[in-house]
Structures are given as structure tokens and as C-alpha cells.
Design an enzyme around this catalytic site. Structure first.
Site, PDB file in Angstrom:
ATOM      1  N   ARG A 104       0.866  -1.272  -0.027  1.00 50.02           N
ATOM      2  CA  ARG A 104      -0.007   0.121  -0.178  1.00 50.02           C
ATOM      3  C   ARG A 104       0.713   1.368   0.043  1.00 50.02           C
ATOM      4  O   ARG A 104       1.892   1.279   0.603  1.00 50.02           O
ATOM      5  CB  ARG A 104      -0.831   0.135   1.200  1.00 50.02           C
ATOM      6  CG  ARG A 104      -1.789   1.067   1.565  1.00 50.02           C
ATOM      7  CD  ARG A 104      -3.009   0.977   0.692  1.00 50.02           C
ATOM      8  NE  ARG A 104      -4.190   1.727   1.170  1.00 50.02           N
ATOM      9  CZ  ARG A 104      -5.172   2.219   0.471  1.00 50.02           C
ATOM     10  NH1 ARG A 104      -5.352   1.555  -0.871  1.00 50.02           N
ATOM     11  NH2 ARG A 104      -6.201   3.012   1.080  1.00 50.02           N
ATOM     12  N   THR A 379     -10.075   0.702  -9.488  1.00 48.45           N
ATOM     13  CA  THR A 379      -9.111  -0.181  -8.695  1.00 48.45           C
ATOM     14  C   THR A 379      -9.638  -1.522  -9.376  1.00 48.45           C
ATOM     15  O   THR A 379     -10.277  -1.586 -10.279  1.00 48.45           O
ATOM     16  CB  THR A 379      -9.709  -0.468  -7.410  1.00 48.45           C
ATOM     17  OG1 THR A 379      -9.599   0.775  -6.357  1.00 48.45           O
ATOM     18  CG2 THR A 379      -9.146  -1.630  -6.267  1.00 48.45           C
ATOM     19  N   THR A 397      -4.503  -0.527  -6.757  1.00 50.41           N
ATOM     20  CA  THR A 397      -5.098   0.609  -7.005  1.00 50.41           C
ATOM     21  C   THR A 397      -4.362   2.084  -6.884  1.00 50.41           C
ATOM     22  O   THR A 397      -3.133   1.884  -6.471  1.00 50.41           O
ATOM     23  CB  THR A 397      -6.337   0.941  -6.067  1.00 50.41           C
ATOM     24  OG1 THR A 397      -7.205   1.901  -6.297  1.00 50.41           O
ATOM     25  CG2 THR A 397      -5.642   1.077  -4.575  1.00 50.41           C
ATOM     26  N   ASN A 399      -6.668   4.554  -6.650  1.00 49.21           N
ATOM     27  CA  ASN A 399      -7.782   5.129  -5.944  1.00 49.21           C
ATOM     28  C   ASN A 399      -8.708   5.338  -6.788  1.00 49.21           C
ATOM     29  O   ASN A 399      -9.473   4.785  -7.379  1.00 49.21           O
ATOM     30  CB  ASN A 399      -7.406   6.010  -4.723  1.00 49.21           C
ATOM     31  CG  ASN A 399      -8.460   6.382  -3.845  1.00 49.21           C
ATOM     32  OD1 ASN A 399      -9.466   5.550  -3.686  1.00 49.21           O
ATOM     33  ND2 ASN A 399      -8.529   7.423  -3.136  1.00 49.21           N
ATOM     34  N   SER A 450      -7.707   1.040   4.110  1.00 49.43           N
ATOM     35  CA  SER A 450      -8.221   0.601   2.741  1.00 49.43           C
ATOM     36  C   SER A 450      -9.534  -0.356   2.986  1.00 49.43           C
ATOM     37  O   SER A 450      -9.788  -0.954   4.061  1.00 49.43           O
ATOM     38  CB  SER A 450      -7.149  -0.161   1.935  1.00 49.43           C
ATOM     39  OG  SER A 450      -7.761  -0.763   0.727  1.00 49.43           O
ATOM     40  N   GLY A 471     -14.198  -1.413  -6.341  1.00 52.93           N
ATOM     41  CA  GLY A 471     -15.459  -0.490  -5.785  1.00 52.93           C
ATOM     42  C   GLY A 471     -15.407   0.247  -4.564  1.00 52.93           C
ATOM     43  O   GLY A 471     -16.658   0.431  -4.008  1.00 52.93           O
TER      44      GLY A 471
HETATM   45  O1  DON Z   1      -8.205   1.098  -0.849  1.00 53.08           O
HETATM   46  C1  DON Z   1      -9.194   1.550  -0.933  1.00 53.08           C
HETATM   47  O2  DON Z   1     -10.178   1.031  -0.335  1.00 53.08           O
HETATM   48  C2  DON Z   1      -9.579   2.379  -2.111  1.00 53.08           C
HETATM   49  N1  DON Z   1      -8.519   3.292  -2.315  1.00 53.08           N
HETATM   50  C3  DON Z   1     -10.261   1.569  -3.192  1.00 53.08           C
HETATM   51  C4  DON Z   1     -10.609   2.301  -4.413  1.00 53.08           C
HETATM   52  C5  DON Z   1     -11.249   1.568  -5.318  1.00 53.08           C
HETATM   53  O3  DON Z   1     -11.790   0.565  -5.276  1.00 53.08           O
HETATM   54  C6  DON Z   1     -11.980   2.647  -6.324  1.00 53.08           C
HETATM   55  N2  DON Z   1     -12.979   1.892  -6.981  1.00 53.08           N
HETATM   56  N3  DON Z   1     -13.356   1.237  -7.496  1.00 53.08           N
END
Ligand code: DON
Length: 569
Positions: A104, A379, A397, A399, A450, A471
Site C-alpha cells: 500500500r 481499482t 489501485t 484509488n 483501505s 469498488g
Molecule cells: O483502498 C481502498 O479502499 C480504495 N482506495 C479503493 C478504491 C477503489 O476501489 C476505487 N474504485 N473502484
């Protein structure tokens, strides 16, 4: 004459029977994903899936394939695939060894708690979402090298080369990819001080080929110099120059210091299944286990898929689990996260004790904080199983869609906007409407909380499922539903992936749902119980693999909501 007529009649009847039988078969036959004996790759893009499959066929293991897919996605799926972001791996080796890697992003050393607040203490909305200040220190490249060191078998060069070829030879755009790029054009131009390679004068259309020569050069530096080809030297200099040009704060020191972290997976049981999930700084593993343990005592199998009672009870569990997420979860290197307690039977029976089967609990009575929720989708998750039975689940991701939209000049890749996953101010929702406090406050070197939930399930000690999805905040509930769809509602992996989904996250206090998820009767019944229902676009875009009774694999990629593709051999 009579005999001839009898034969004609009998022949016609036989034909009719055959037609009817195949019609019935068509109606009753469950929708199956791709079935294969040896190995399977399921990812967000057909070209990346093919790269992974080729590696498996060359004798690479699931982890080799995962590394190759991660690099390939950075080229063919730049809205989420990345080298400028981060992610998580949950793995299970064929001998049963399990674990996870946290690659991350981290908050830059020059970050500070109130960096997104104005003088009056209010959150400056777009600062953590668009542009240079939104970016955390990328972890993906370091992560791939750590995976390779511990679990890989082929030379790293072989795993990066397919991505280099794709970047050089060009990628043919799908309809969705072309639309995505066109949709972001204004932001790309506004946010960058140069013209990123993703922008051209006329709109992109399906079938166009897009080339990434600068990204190819960056990938070549990584191939030739290892991780230093990204975290030091030319690429690092380009990132730092980019920061200086756009008032960003990532420094050479940030880049040179970045390290991924191996962590023990979060493990628990759901009935006879063993669930292996991602620990903090993801909330995914803890929240998923809380949800599964919470639902275990309810007979949702007989209540049925997306029936009033099933949706109500899942919503009530989700309400409480997301309240816990906001309060207790953050980077365990900075904040003591009570993981064991949160997934313990004692705590959970107390936590869920006040759930009523007949009425909704208002979210304010659980915690009295705030509200919000904006849609965004980018993501990406991929699932891989090899012929030995090794399994890799990676969610990765930048983000938001195309992250911060900042493309590093000369280096051809996008930087993430992961800083928005921190709680910029206690109680103020981020782009996913998620709230948080102390546990997820910004600190230099800390990782933002996250929701990513790469997950592996075992049944009777053997690999059973590899699953995950993008998501944002809906990731956890999508994985929860997909697992229940298979185990409780008897769906194939593909049916479970395709099934329409819903989501509740404590705040705001409503059930988001895909329009076809519920019929009008169920909507009325849920409203009578006090629930507020809000239809939204897509929820989830899963890439999953299930091991069938005979040991073969069913690969299921969501080609109803995305271009996702599963391939096996
Ligand atoms: O780590 C996370 O929870 C978010 N940054 C994930 C972002 C995401 O899933 C965007 N869309 N689908």
C-alpha cells in the site's frame, strides 16, 4: 404408405423432443465461467489476462503470473492498473502456507494531519483527490519485487517483458477504455503541465491503438535496474521533478525508503470454510470475517437470494461492521488495531445482539457521526491459480479513476490519489462517503486505511475460492455477497459474480442497490421496515476462481460490468 407415415410422425416427435430437451437444458443449465484443468487467470483486461496465462503455460507459478499481470495492467488498464499506486496480495501456496503482502502507498514524510484543511479548519475537497498533493508514495513496484523474491520462480525480466512489449507495440482500446479516456480528457489537461500520452485532439474510439513509449522506457529501467529503476535514479528524479512542478511533496527520501510489509493474513471460519483475508491497513479481511461470522446463525439459504429478510439482516450487520471500521481500523504500524477482539465470537455476539429481524436500526443510534457518498470506480482485482494449486489474490489501485490524474512527465505513468483514503478530518466523509478518526488520521510514513478485500477460501483444507473486486467502500460487501451467493445460494462462480448487488456502510444510512437487484415488492417491504433505498450504477466488478469438486477450475470475470476476462488451460 401407412408405415411411411408412422415413421414420419415418429421422426417428427423425436425431433420435437430433442428441441424441447435442449431448450429446457438451456433454461436450467447454470451459467458457468471458463472451465479449465490446470491454471486460471481472471483479470480486468483481456490482454493482461492473456499475459498471465502465457506465463502459467511457460511453467511460471501463480505468483510469477501475478507479477506479470500487475505490470501488464499498468499498460493496458491505466485507469486502475498501475506502477504509481499500491495494493495487497493474499496468497496460499499449494502446501497450505498462507500470508499477505502490504504494498500500500504511504503518506509522504512531509505530509501532516491537517494538510487538506483550510484556515478555518474546513476540508478543501479536491486537494486529496486531484493533483500532486493527493499522491501517496507508490508501493506497487517494490511489492512486485518482494513477491518475486519470496514466491516467484521465473526470472523477473520474463515477467516485465510482456508489459514492455504491450507499451511499445500499442494497446487496442475497448469501447469502455476509449470512453473512460475521453471522459477524463478535461481533467488530464487541467491537472498536468504537459500533455499526457492519454490525451489526443480527437476523441478515442474503440479499435484505436494507443502507444506508451515513455512507460515502456520506465519499465525497461525497472527490468534492467530492478526496483532501483523506479525508486532511484532517472525515474525517481522524474517523480520529484513532477512534484516540484505541481506543488507536490513526495521526495527522493520517500521513494528510496519505501518498503512493502509481509503481514499475517486474517484468518477465521465460516461454517466449514476457512477464510483467508487481508489484515490492516486494509479493513477488508476484518470486516469480511465480522460479516460472515455475523450471518452464520441466520438461515439465509432458505430465506433466498436478495429476499427481504436476507437483505435486511445483511444490511444490519454491515451497518455495525462499517461503524467499527470507522472507529478501530487504521495502519497497525501506527495505531493499535484490536484485530483479535474485533473478529472474536464474544465481541461479535455482543456487537450484533441488538439486531431486530423486523425493523431497521437507525445508524445514528450506533454511532453519532456524519454522512456522504460519491460514486467512483477504479481499482482492480485479479485472481490466479496455477497447476500446482498455488493461489494469488491481488487487489491494486491508484484509488479514483486514473488516480490523481497526474502523469509523471517523461515517465508515462499516473500517480495515485490514495491520500483521500485517510480521514482528512474526523467525521468528514472521503470520496467513498467513509468517515474515520484518530485511527486513520494522516501521519508521515503511515498507510491509509483501505477497503480492498483480496480473499482466499479453503474447504476441507483444500483451496476453494480466490476472489476480490474494485469498488471503494463497496468492495467488502461485494465480496461478502459473492461468497454467500456460491455457498448459500448455490450459484456458480460466474452467476455469483454477475448477480446484482447492494451495499450499506453505516453512513450514510441507506441501501445502495443495482437497479435489477430487487423487485418492486422487495423494495416496498424493505421500505416498510424503515430502510431507505437508493438505486445506483454498478456495484462490484469481480474476478474470481472456484475450485470444482473434481479439482478443475471455474474462472469468472465480470464481463457484464467491465471488459474483465478469464482464461484457463
Ligand atoms: O483502498 C481502498 O479502499 C480504495 N482506495 C479503493 C478504491 C477503489 O476501489 C476505487 N474504485 N473502484
Amino acid at each position: 404408405m401407412n408405415l411411411q407415415r408412422t415413421w414420419i410422425i415418429l421422426g417428427t416427435l423425436a425431433l420435437l423432443l430433442l428441441v424441447c430437451w435442449s431448450c429446457l437444458k438451456e433454461v436450467n443449465e447454470p451459467l458457468s465461467g471458463v472451465i479449465a484443468e490446470h491454471g486460471m487467470v481472471s483479470s480486468a483486461h483481456p490482454a493482461a489476462t492473456k499475459v498471465g496465462l502465457d506465463i502459467l503455460k511457460q511453467g511460471g507459478n501463480a505468483f510469477d503470473a501475478a507479477i506479470a499481470v500487475q505490470f501488464a495492467l499498468a499498460v493496458v488498464y491505466p485507469s486502475a492498473g498501475n506502477i504509481g499506486g499500491g495494493g495487497f496480495l493474499v496468497f496460499r501456496q499449494t502446501d497450505g502456507t498462507i500470508g499477505s503482502l502490504d504494498f500500500r502507498e504511504k503518506a509522504p514524510l512531509k505530509s501532516h494531519r491537517d494538510m487538506y484543511l483550510d484556515e478555518s479548519g474546513a476540508v478543501i475537497r479536491d486537494l486529496s483527490i486531484k493533483g500532486h498533493l493527493a499522491a501517496g508514495v507508490p508501493g506497487s513496484v517494490n511489492g512486485m519485487f518482494r513477491i518475486h523474491e519470496k514466491l516467484g520462480s521465473l526470472p523477473m525480466e520474463d515477467l516485465i517483458t510482456p508489459a514492455i512489449q504491450l507499451a511499445r507495440n500499442g494497446v487496442i482500446l475497448t469501447e469502455r477504455e476509449a470512453q473512460r479516456l475521453n471522459h477524463q480528457k478535461t481533467d488530464f489537461i487541467q491537472i498536468n503541465h504537459h500533455t499526457p500520452s492519454l490525451v489526443r485532439d480527437q476523441p478515442w474510439v474503440v479499435g484505436d491503438t494507443i502507444f506508451h513509449p515513455e512507460l515502456a522506457a520506465t519499465l525497461i529501467r525497472i527490468r534492467d535496474q530492478g526496483e532501483d529503476g523506479f525508486y532511484k535514479g532517472v525515474t525517481a528524479q522524474m517523480i520529484v521533478d513532477e512534484m516540484e512542478a505541481g506543488n507536490g511533496i513526495i521526495t527522493k527520501e520517500d521513494l528510496a525508503n519505501y518498503q512493502s510489509t509481509w503481514r499475517d493474513a486474517v484468518v477465521g471460519n465460516y461454517k466449514s470454510f476457512r477464510v483467508i483475508g487481508m489484515p490492516p491497513p486494509s479493513s477488508g479481511g476484518v470486516a469480511l470475517l465480522q460479516l460472515l461470522k455475523g450471518i452464520e446463525s441466520y438461515d439465509i439459504k432458505s430465506w433466498g437470494f436478495n429476499s427481504k429478510k436476507t437483505v435486511h439482516i445483511m444490511t444490519e450487520l454491515e451497518r455495525r461492521v462499517y461503524a467499527d471500521r470507522a472507529t478501530y481500523l487504521g495502519d497497525p504500524d501506527f495505531f493499535e488495531v484490536p484485530i483479535e477482539t474485533l473478529v472474536s465470537d464474544n465481541y461479535l455476539s455482543e456487537r450484533f445482539a441488538d439486531i431486530s429481524l423486523n425493523t431497521k436500526t437507525p445508524s445514528e443510534s450506533i454511532k453519532n457521526d456524519l454522512l456522504g457518498m460519491v460514486e467512483s470506480l477504479e481499482t482492480t482485482h485479479f485472481s490466479i491459480v496455477d497447476t500446482e494449486g498455488n493461489a494469488a489474490a491481488i487487489t491494486t489501485t491508484i484509488n479514483g479513476s486514473f488516480g490523481s490524474k497526474v502523469m509523471v512527465k517523461g515517465a508515462g505513468f499516473l500517480l495515485n490519489n490514495e491520500m483521500d483514503d485517510f480521514s482528512a478530518k474526523p467525521g468528514v466523509p472521503n470520496m467513498f462517503g467513509l468517515v474515520g478518526g484518530e485511527a486513520n488520521a494522516i501521519e508521515p510514513g503511515k498507510r491509509m486505511l483501505s477497503s480492498m478485500t483480496p480473499t482466499i477460501l479453503e474447504k476441507d483444507g483444500r483451496l476453494f475460492m480466490v476472489v476480490g473486486t474494485p469498488g471503494g467502500s463497496t468492495i467488502i460487501t461485494s465480496v461478502f455477497q459473492t461468497i454467500l451467493n456460491v455457498i448459500e445460494h448455490g450459484m456458480t462462480m460466474q452467476e455469483a459474480v454477475n448477480a446484482r448487488k447492494f451495499h450499506h456502510q453505516w453512513l450514510p444510512d441507506d441501501i445502495k442497490f443495482e437497479p435489477e437487484a430487487f423487485d418492486s415488492v422487495t423494495i416496498n417491504e424493505l421500505e416498510q421496515m424503515g430502510h431507505t433505498l437508493v438505486p445506483i450504477g454498478n456495484i462490484g466488478r469481480m474476478d474470481a476462481i472456484r475450485v470444482l469438486e473434481n479439482g478443475w477450475l471455474e474462472g469468472a470475470a465480470d464481463n457484464t460490468r467491465g471488459d474483465n476476462t478469464a482464461l484457463g488451460y
